[in-house]
Motif scaffolding. Sequence first.
Motif, mmCIF file in Angstrom:
data_model
loop_
_atom_site.group_PDB
_atom_site.id
_atom_site.type_symbol
_atom_site.label_atom_id
_atom_site.label_comp_id
_atom_site.label_asym_id
_atom_site.label_seq_id
_atom_site.Cartn_x
_atom_site.Cartn_y
_atom_site.Cartn_z
ATOM 1 N N TYR A 61 0.863 -1.179 0.000
ATOM 2 C CA TYR A 61 0.000 0.000 0.000
ATOM 3 C C TYR A 61 0.899 1.228 0.000
ATOM 4 C CZ TYR A 61 0.943 0.526 5.012
ATOM 5 O OH TYR A 61 1.552 0.708 6.223
ATOM 6 N N ASP A 62 0.343 2.337 -0.405
ATOM 7 C CA ASP A 62 1.103 3.586 -0.484
ATOM 8 C C ASP A 62 1.084 4.249 0.892
ATOM 9 O OD1 ASP A 62 2.191 6.082 -0.906
ATOM 10 O OD2 ASP A 62 1.031 6.486 -2.733
ATOM 11 N N ARG A 63 2.205 4.210 1.592
ATOM 12 C CA ARG A 63 2.296 4.766 2.943
ATOM 13 C C ARG A 63 2.119 6.283 2.966
ATOM 14 N NH1 ARG A 63 4.174 -0.040 3.397
ATOM 15 N NH2 ARG A 63 5.134 -1.094 5.118
ATOM 16 N N ASN A 64 2.257 6.932 1.829
ATOM 17 C CA ASN A 64 2.079 8.387 1.762
ATOM 18 C C ASN A 64 0.606 8.790 1.698
ATOM 19 O OD1 ASN A 64 4.886 8.951 1.732
ATOM 20 N ND2 ASN A 64 4.936 8.377 -0.441
ATOM 21 N N THR A 65 -0.238 7.891 1.203
ATOM 22 C CA THR A 65 -1.643 8.254 1.012
ATOM 23 C C THR A 65 -2.622 7.348 1.755
ATOM 24 O OG1 THR A 65 -1.775 6.911 -0.998
ATOM 25 C CG2 THR A 65 -1.200 9.251 -1.269
ATOM 26 N N HIS A 66 -2.155 6.225 2.306
ATOM 27 C CA HIS A 66 -3.051 5.280 2.960
ATOM 28 C C HIS A 66 -2.582 4.973 4.384
ATOM 29 C CE1 HIS A 66 -4.047 4.531 -1.286
ATOM 30 N NE2 HIS A 66 -5.251 4.220 -0.802
ATOM 31 N N ALA A 67 -3.546 4.640 5.228
ATOM 32 C CA ALA A 67 -3.240 4.254 6.605
ATOM 33 C C ALA A 67 -2.701 2.823 6.637
ATOM 34 C CB ALA A 67 -4.502 4.359 7.459
ATOM 35 N N GLU A 68 -2.090 2.465 7.753
ATOM 36 C CA GLU A 68 -1.485 1.142 7.905
ATOM 37 C C GLU A 68 -2.503 0.013 7.744
ATOM 38 O OE1 GLU A 68 1.272 -1.367 11.046
ATOM 39 O OE2 GLU A 68 0.174 0.390 11.749
ATOM 40 N N CYS A 69 -3.764 0.283 8.041
ATOM 41 C CA CYS A 69 -4.779 -0.768 7.932
ATOM 42 C C CYS A 69 -4.848 -1.356 6.530
ATOM 43 C CB CYS A 69 -6.150 -0.251 8.363
ATOM 44 S SG CYS A 69 -6.814 1.041 7.302
ATOM 45 N N TYR A 70 -4.431 -0.601 5.513
ATOM 46 C CA TYR A 70 -4.456 -1.106 4.146
ATOM 47 C C TYR A 70 -3.469 -2.249 3.935
ATOM 48 C CZ TYR A 70 -7.823 2.284 2.636
ATOM 49 O OH TYR A 70 -8.984 2.989 2.489
ATOM 50 N N ALA A 71 -2.575 -2.464 4.880
ATOM 51 C CA ALA A 71 -1.684 -3.625 4.805
ATOM 52 C C ALA A 71 -2.485 -4.924 4.924
ATOM 53 C CB ALA A 71 -0.614 -3.550 5.887
ATOM 54 N N ASP A 72 -3.695 -4.852 5.501
ATOM 55 C CA ASP A 72 -4.562 -6.029 5.588
ATOM 56 C C ASP A 72 -5.196 -6.368 4.248
ATOM 57 O OD1 ASP A 72 -4.191 -6.555 8.320
ATOM 58 O OD2 ASP A 72 -5.694 -5.065 8.867
ATOM 59 N N GLY A 73 -5.188 -5.426 3.323
ATOM 60 C CA GLY A 73 -5.800 -5.643 2.016
ATOM 61 C C GLY A 73 -7.228 -5.124 1.989
ATOM 62 N N VAL A 74 -7.562 -4.421 0.949
ATOM 63 C CA VAL A 74 -8.891 -3.822 0.813
ATOM 64 C C VAL A 74 -9.983 -4.889 0.884
ATOM 65 C CG1 VAL A 74 -10.404 -2.524 -0.741
ATOM 66 C CG2 VAL A 74 -8.025 -1.832 -0.466
ATOM 67 N N GLU A 75 -9.768 -6.028 0.217
ATOM 68 C CA GLU A 75 -10.798 -7.074 0.221
ATOM 69 C C GLU A 75 -11.038 -7.607 1.636
ATOM 70 O OE1 GLU A 75 -6.866 -9.019 -0.220
ATOM 71 O OE2 GLU A 75 -7.790 -7.342 -1.249
ATOM 72 N N ASN A 76 -10.003 -7.678 2.447
ATOM 73 C CA ASN A 76 -10.171 -8.159 3.826
ATOM 74 C C ASN A 76 -10.837 -7.104 4.698
ATOM 75 O OD1 ASN A 76 -9.034 -10.730 3.426
ATOM 76 N ND2 ASN A 76 -7.008 -9.824 3.457
ATOM 77 N N ILE A 77 -10.525 -5.857 4.482
ATOM 78 C CA ILE A 77 -11.194 -4.772 5.211
ATOM 79 C C ILE A 77 -12.681 -4.804 4.893
ATOM 80 C CG2 ILE A 77 -11.403 -2.259 5.414
ATOM 81 C CD1 ILE A 77 -8.331 -2.150 4.845
ATOM 82 N N ARG A 78 -13.013 -5.008 3.629
ATOM 83 C CA ARG A 78 -14.429 -5.071 3.222
ATOM 84 C C ARG A 78 -15.131 -6.275 3.835
ATOM 85 N NH1 ARG A 78 -13.747 -3.175 -3.076
ATOM 86 N NH2 ARG A 78 -13.529 -0.962 -2.577
ATOM 87 N N LYS A 79 -14.465 -7.432 3.852
ATOM 88 C CA LYS A 79 -15.056 -8.623 4.479
ATOM 89 C C LYS A 79 -15.343 -8.355 5.955
ATOM 90 C CE LYS A 79 -12.916 -12.102 1.513
ATOM 91 N NZ LYS A 79 -11.929 -13.203 1.453
ATOM 92 N N HIS A 80 -14.417 -7.689 6.625
ATOM 93 C CA HIS A 80 -14.607 -7.367 8.038
ATOM 94 C C HIS A 80 -15.809 -6.445 8.231
ATOM 95 C CE1 HIS A 80 -13.554 -6.624 12.220
ATOM 96 N NE2 HIS A 80 -13.779 -5.345 11.978
ATOM 97 N N GLU A 81 -15.911 -5.426 7.401
ATOM 98 C CA GLU A 81 -17.024 -4.484 7.496
ATOM 99 C C GLU A 81 -18.359 -5.180 7.259
ATOM 100 O OE1 GLU A 81 -15.883 -1.483 4.678
ATOM 101 O OE2 GLU A 81 -14.576 -0.465 6.123
ATOM 102 N N ILE A 82 -18.381 -6.114 6.316
ATOM 103 C CA ILE A 82 -19.619 -6.860 6.038
ATOM 104 C C ILE A 82 -19.995 -7.735 7.226
ATOM 105 C CG2 ILE A 82 -20.591 -8.730 4.627
ATOM 106 C CD1 ILE A 82 -19.035 -7.429 2.244
ATOM 107 N N LEU A 83 -19.035 -8.441 7.804
ATOM 108 C CA LEU A 83 -19.318 -9.289 8.964
ATOM 109 C C LEU A 83 -19.796 -8.453 10.143
ATOM 110 C CD1 LEU A 83 -19.421 -12.041 10.312
ATOM 111 C CD2 LEU A 83 -16.962 -11.824 10.781
ATOM 112 N N ARG A 84 -19.153 -7.299 10.365
ATOM 113 C CA ARG A 84 -19.585 -6.412 11.450
ATOM 114 C C ARG A 84 -21.009 -5.916 11.216
ATOM 115 N NH1 ARG A 84 -16.020 -1.979 11.394
ATOM 116 N NH2 ARG A 84 -17.420 -1.130 9.846
#
Length: 168
Positions: free
Chosen positions: A50-73
């Motif tokens: 991920y681009d450390r200049n424009t994105h937070a560290e959470c993007y290291a988890d991968g966008v698809e995984n962040i989305r899966k987490h949001e859906i489960l929540r």
Amino acid sequence: MGGKVYNRIKPKRLSIRNPNAAWVTSELAKLYSEWKAWHDYVLTIEDHDYDRNTHAECYADGVENIRKHEILRAKTLAFLDNNIEGHDFMLSNQYELPYEDNMGRLRTKLPHRIHELDILIASLQYAAVPEGFWKEQGKKMVEQLATVAPEKAADAAASWLRNPFAAK
């Protein structure tokens, strides 16, 4: 000692909204299993680029995984909102407290979500249930009494009243 005084807010009463309490606890157990499996998977995620200049560290988890987490929540909160009153201690992603940090890593957030579900599941056995639940239990008691001889009806009623959940 001129410090700020904090008053504890009394939580809402925990109650099951759905008269089918057995279904609610069964579905909650399924969601809990899904959270545990998600947690196990998250521990295996290797950091994504991920681009450390424009994105937070959470993007290291991968966008698809962040989305899966949001859906489960969201799925879990929809279930809880529709079936269990007083689950407000569970974190959501709304603007009012409590909330879930969007920028945190999944492996940091997930143990907290699972702990909240542990608390809810442990407390649910003491939750209030709707009147419809008790009416359904009353119907079951009457049906059970109809199947026994008159001399045993009193024993069956006494047993039912002592523990209506043990009767089938």
